[in-house]
Scaffold this motif. Structure first.
Motif, PDB file in Angstrom:
ATOM      1  N   MET A  21      43.207  40.954  49.127  1.00 12.80           N
ATOM      2  CA  MET A  21      41.878  40.390  50.042  1.00 12.80           C
ATOM      3  C   MET A  21      42.221  38.635  49.648  1.00 12.80           C
ATOM      4  N   ASP A  22      42.010  38.393  48.359  1.00 14.44           N
ATOM      5  CA  ASP A  22      42.191  37.011  48.085  1.00 14.44           C
ATOM      6  C   ASP A  22      43.316  36.305  48.750  1.00 14.44           C
ATOM      7  N   ALA A  23      44.576  36.895  48.663  1.00 17.79           N
ATOM      8  CA  ALA A  23      45.857  36.373  48.910  1.00 17.79           C
ATOM      9  C   ALA A  23      45.379  36.110  50.648  1.00 17.79           C
ATOM     10  N   GLN A  24      44.988  36.979  51.176  1.00 21.08           N
ATOM     11  CA  GLN A  24      44.854  37.050  52.631  1.00 21.08           C
ATOM     12  C   GLN A  24      44.031  35.714  52.901  1.00 21.08           C
ATOM     13  N   MET A  25      42.847  35.721  52.220  1.00 17.78           N
ATOM     14  CA  MET A  25      41.865  34.546  52.419  1.00 17.78           C
ATOM     15  C   MET A  25      42.443  33.202  52.182  1.00 17.78           C
ATOM     16  N   LEU A  26      43.237  33.136  51.070  1.00 24.30           N
ATOM     17  CA  LEU A  26      43.807  31.873  50.721  1.00 24.30           C
ATOM     18  C   LEU A  26      44.862  31.624  51.957  1.00 24.30           C
ATOM     19  N   ALA A  27      45.693  32.726  52.393  1.00 23.24           N
ATOM     20  CA  ALA A  27      46.640  32.062  53.501  1.00 23.24           C
ATOM     21  C   ALA A  27      45.898  31.331  54.774  1.00 23.24           C
ATOM     22  N   GLY A  28      44.632  32.170  54.972  1.00 26.52           N
ATOM     23  CA  GLY A  28      44.001  31.893  56.206  1.00 26.52           C
ATOM     24  C   GLY A  28      43.443  30.361  55.944  1.00 26.52           C
ATOM     25  N   CYS A  35      42.857  22.401  56.061  1.00 24.92           N
ATOM     26  CA  CYS A  35      42.647  23.567  55.418  1.00 24.92           C
ATOM     27  C   CYS A  35      41.361  23.621  54.779  1.00 24.92           C
ATOM     28  N   ASP A  36      40.909  25.025  54.782  1.00 25.47           N
ATOM     29  CA  ASP A  36      39.467  25.064  54.168  1.00 25.47           C
ATOM     30  C   ASP A  36      39.493  25.125  52.638  1.00 25.47           C
ATOM     31  N   LYS A  37      39.109  23.877  52.127  1.00 25.39           N
ATOM     32  CA  LYS A  37      39.113  23.625  50.786  1.00 25.39           C
ATOM     33  C   LYS A  37      38.079  24.456  50.228  1.00 25.39           C
ATOM     34  N   ASP A  38      36.884  24.384  50.899  1.00 27.35           N
ATOM     35  CA  ASP A  38      35.742  25.182  50.237  1.00 27.35           C
ATOM     36  C   ASP A  38      36.341  26.774  49.877  1.00 27.35           C
ATOM     37  N   ASP A  42      36.346  28.256  46.138  1.00 26.40           N
ATOM     38  CA  ASP A  42      35.442  29.452  45.796  1.00 26.40           C
ATOM     39  C   ASP A  42      36.435  30.629  45.373  1.00 26.40           C
ATOM     40  N   ILE A  43      37.719  30.574  45.748  1.00 24.09           N
ATOM     41  CA  ILE A  43      38.630  31.755  45.320  1.00 24.09           C
ATOM     42  C   ILE A  43      39.126  31.416  43.656  1.00 24.09           C
ATOM     43  N   LEU A  44      39.862  30.204  43.707  1.00 23.35           N
ATOM     44  CA  LEU A  44      40.486  30.017  42.624  1.00 23.35           C
ATOM     45  C   LEU A  44      39.815  29.495  41.321  1.00 23.35           C
ATOM     46  N   THR A  45      38.597  29.091  41.533  1.00 21.68           N
ATOM     47  CA  THR A  45      37.957  28.573  40.425  1.00 21.68           C
ATOM     48  C   THR A  45      37.078  29.672  40.021  1.00 21.68           C
ATOM     49  N   GLN A  46      36.956  30.819  40.752  1.00 13.87           N
ATOM     50  CA  GLN A  46      35.956  32.090  40.256  1.00 13.87           C
ATOM     51  C   GLN A  46      36.881  33.327  39.917  1.00 13.87           C
ATOM     52  N   ARG A  47      38.177  32.949  39.551  1.00 12.81           N
ATOM     53  CA  ARG A  47      39.051  34.193  39.103  1.00 12.81           C
ATOM     54  C   ARG A  47      39.697  33.503  37.783  1.00 12.81           C
ATOM     55  N   SER A  48      39.907  34.535  36.748  1.00 11.76           N
ATOM     56  CA  SER A  48      40.387  34.268  35.705  1.00 11.76           C
ATOM     57  C   SER A  48      42.076  33.749  36.008  1.00 11.76           C
ATOM     58  N   ASN A  49      42.798  33.451  34.991  1.00 15.41           N
ATOM     59  CA  ASN A  49      44.144  32.893  35.151  1.00 15.41           C
ATOM     60  C   ASN A  49      45.036  34.160  35.394  1.00 15.41           C
ATOM     61  N   ALA A  50      44.751  35.163  34.756  1.00 17.08           N
ATOM     62  CA  ALA A  50      45.597  36.554  34.952  1.00 17.08           C
ATOM     63  C   ALA A  50      45.359  37.018  36.401  1.00 17.08           C
ATOM     64  N   GLN A  51      44.056  36.843  36.875  1.00 20.53           N
ATOM     65  CA  GLN A  51      43.963  37.326  38.195  1.00 20.53           C
ATOM     66  C   GLN A  51      44.561  36.251  39.446  1.00 20.53           C
ATOM     67  N   ARG A  52      44.517  35.212  38.985  1.00 23.30           N
ATOM     68  CA  ARG A  52      45.242  34.141  39.956  1.00 23.30           C
ATOM     69  C   ARG A  52      46.477  34.439  39.878  1.00 23.30           C
ATOM     70  N   MET A  53      47.258  34.994  38.814  1.00 22.29           N
ATOM     71  CA  MET A  53      48.711  35.410  38.763  1.00 22.29           C
ATOM     72  C   MET A  53      49.192  36.556  39.662  1.00 22.29           C
ATOM     73  N   MET A  54      47.824  37.473  39.734  1.00 18.81           N
ATOM     74  CA  MET A  54      47.958  38.767  40.577  1.00 18.81           C
ATOM     75  C   MET A  54      48.084  38.149  42.166  1.00 18.81           C
ATOM     76  N   ILE A  55      47.074  37.184  42.287  1.00 22.26           N
ATOM     77  CA  ILE A  55      46.989  36.773  43.715  1.00 22.26           C
ATOM     78  C   ILE A  55      48.219  36.133  44.244  1.00 22.26           C
ATOM     79  N   LEU A 314      33.535  20.645  39.187  1.00 23.20           N
ATOM     80  CA  LEU A 314      32.190  21.225  38.789  1.00 23.20           C
ATOM     81  C   LEU A 314      32.351  22.848  38.811  1.00 23.20           C
ATOM     82  N   ALA A 315      32.931  23.376  39.771  1.00 18.87           N
ATOM     83  CA  ALA A 315      32.925  24.724  39.706  1.00 18.87           C
ATOM     84  C   ALA A 315      33.574  25.187  38.499  1.00 18.87           C
ATOM     85  N   ILE A 316      34.673  24.446  38.033  1.00 16.50           N
ATOM     86  CA  ILE A 316      35.457  25.077  36.786  1.00 16.50           C
ATOM     87  C   ILE A 316      34.456  24.689  35.579  1.00 16.50           C
ATOM     88  N   CYS A 317      33.691  23.462  35.498  1.00 13.86           N
ATOM     89  CA  CYS A 317      32.616  23.196  34.476  1.00 13.86           C
ATOM     90  C   CYS A 317      31.710  24.231  34.173  1.00 13.86           C
TER      91      CYS A 317
END
Length: 324
Positions: A21-28, A35-38, A42-55, A314-317
């Motif tokens: 689902m995250d991959a689909q939303m990022l593609a969109g 592109c939809d920077k927000d 919202d996705i990439l700063t709110q997932r762990s690194n391991a989850q980003r690798m899965m995305i 700010l989202a990372i921090c």
């Protein structure tokens, strides 16, 4: 590290995680001219690194494209650096930063210092492996060819990743402290070599004892002694090692404060530290920053950065925002 501290990052694995689902939303979000920077934030700063690798894996499987490649193509400037940086596994990100620090128009010695003075043996080993895989060259050889003098010797020692672990010897600590004191008095090449050998190879537990003994012998803090006796990047590297032994989050708080206030917001340093420490100790770094400088890191980023770049930092921090 202060007694009772619980070192904590700001980014944690997202609950109810769905990489497809995250991959689909990022593609969109990456479609179209603007592109939809927000959504990316919202996705990439709110997932762990391991989850980003899965995305990224899901994205590649579904669309036949590399997510990092698409982010590089669609984004620009410092916002791109943040979003792309989040997509590297930690060892690969360190390797990426070291490569660019040495292969740019000018060497970024502070990047080399920040990374090599602060990483564990395991992190250094993984970083060397990633560097070789990504750039088909040897990290040690690049450091040797791109730096010089005692600064190079100390970096070369650190990049071996051969620091003792979990070992301390009070009797040896007194001897080591005397060697450090003599090195700050004599300043010969031999004494400089002994100084960096102790700081690069002794365990953190041993160095705690050494620093206490140095204070007893000299009546001076080792950082002050190094600052009095040496200069240049060699001095900065030695100080960084000592500060990381004493309190690593405080060292990074100091580096962030300097990057924000002393250099007119040194973007690369701020981005690198926030991403690299986000799942390790960024919340503790934030705490040190506020204790030492009277303002929150969140506040200072808000005042000096702008646009979606600011929002991403700010989202990372922020983490749970409890002490921002």
């Amino acid at each position: 590290m202060f007694c009772g501290d619980y070192v904590q990052g700001t980014i944690f694995p997202a609950p109810n995680f769905n990489p497809v689902m995250d991959a689909q939303m990022l593609a969109g979000a990456l479609q179209g001219f603007d592109c939809d920077k927000d959504m990316l934030i919202d996705i990439l700063t709110q997932r762990s690194n391991a989850q980003r690798m899965m995305i990224a894996e899901a994205y590649q499987s579904m669309y036949g494209r590399d997510l990092i490649g698409d982010l590089k193509e669609k984004l620009s400037s410092h916002f791109k650096e943040v979003m792309v940086g989040l997509m590297y596994p930690p060892p690969s990100y360190d390797a990426h930063e070291l490569w660019h620090a040495m292969k740019g128009a000018a060497i970024d010695e502070n990047c080399l210092i920040d990374i090599l003075a602060s990483r564990t043996n395991a992190e250094i080993f993984q970083m060397r492996e990633a560097y070789c895989l990504q750039y088909s060259t040897n990290l040690q050889e690049d450091i040797y060819s791109d730096t010089s003098g005692h600064f190079r010797d100390t970096l070369m020692n650190l990049v071996q990743g051969s620091r003792q672990e979990g070992y301390s010897d009070p009797a040896m600590a007194a001897q080591d402290a005397m060697v450090l004191w003599e090195a700050c008095q004599q300043k010969s090449g031999e004494h400089k070599a002994m100084l960096q050998m102790i700081l690069c190879n002794k365990s953190y537990q041993q160095l705690w004892l050494v620093f206490q003994q140095f204070q007893n012998i000299s009546g001076q803090d080792l950082v002050d002694a190094i600052n009095d006796c040496y200069d240049g990047y060699f001095q900065q590297l030695l100080v960084a090692i000592v500060l990381c032994v004493q309190d690593k989050p405080a060292y990074f708080a100091y580096r962030l404060y300097s990057a924000i206030h002393d250099f007119g917001f040194h973007n690369k340093t701020v981005i690198r530290i926030l991403i690299a420490r986000s799942e390790i100790d960024l919340r503790t770094i934030r705490k040190r920053y506020k204790e030492r400088y009277g303002k929150s890191l969140f506040h200072d980023i808000k005042n000096f950065a702008s646009g979606h770049y600011k929002k991403a930092l700010l989202a990372i921090c922020a983490g749970d925002m409890e002490d921002c």
